[in-house]
Design a protein around this motif. Structure first.
Motif: not given
Length: 213
Positions: A15-17, A165-172
């Motif tokens: 997630f952090n990376a 439209l974007g989203f959270d790539y860490a969560r993804f």
């Protein structure tokens, strides 16, 4: 103090990376850090984009490129030790390459912290006149293999890119890793179905989502 399990440690470092790496590439690509870094980011994203939606083992450079781009890198527990990529390495590869696809020609951030992938798809459905969008997302949820899911994800992200439209790539990335675990897959897909349904009712700048459990 109880030490976290290896599974939790892998998820947290992934997630952090990914979150830190895509935020950096996005800022550079959008020109927030000057023209030199913008040019560099464009080159890195273009190279990653060519591998979007492909199996990580199709190109022997895929894993190397992923690990070179990641900063911070994955921790020791998350790295593979044999001839196959670890679950976190594979999730990082797919998250980065799909992010690169999403950022192609972008003029605004496509990595949006706290906005889930499925909620963004639901928002797209609310804004779209296409009757095929919901069946496409449903096909993603019902896909029987990781390769089929990746193909549907690539298609959805291309549509999200068209609507900026974007989203959270860490969560993804964390979700991608969980999807390859038989005991976690159904929970992720259930949550994605919920987020898609609720995403219809969120305004374009609403970043609220269901909990990432």
């Amino acid at each position: 103090m109880t030490q976290p399990t290896i599974d939790v440690a892998e998820r947290d470092t992934l997630f952090n990376a990914i979150g830190t790496t895509v935020a950096r590439l996005q800022s550079q690509f959008l020109g927030d850090q000057g023209d030199l870094l913008k040019t560099q980011a464009r080159g890195e994203l273009a190279e990653l984009r060519r591998r979007a939606g492909q199996p990580i083992d199709r190109d022997p450079l895929s894993l190397e490129k992923t690990l070179l781009v990641l900063s911070p890198t994955l921790n020791e527990n998350s790295l593979g030790r044999g001839d196959a990529p670890s679950p976190s390495e594979e999730a990082a590869f797919h998250a980065l390459t799909l992010f690169a696809l999403h950022m192609q020609s972008a003029t605004r951030p496509m990595h949006v912290p706290k906005q889930s992938f499925a909620a963004a798809c639901g928002r797209l459905y609310a804004l779209s006149d296409s009757a095929s969008l919901k069946p496409r997302f449903d096909a993603l949820l019902l896909a029987r293999s990781s390769r089929a899911r990746l193909s549907h994800m690539r298609s959805m992200i291309t549509l999200l890119r068209g609507s900026q439209l974007g989203f959270d790539y860490a969560r993804f990335a964390s979700d991608l890793r969980a999807l390859d675990s038989a005991d976690k897959r159904s929970g992720v897909l259930l949550r994605w179905g919920r987020d898609f349904a609720m995403g219809r009712f969120h305004t374009a700048d609403d970043t609220s989502t269901s909990d990432n459990n």
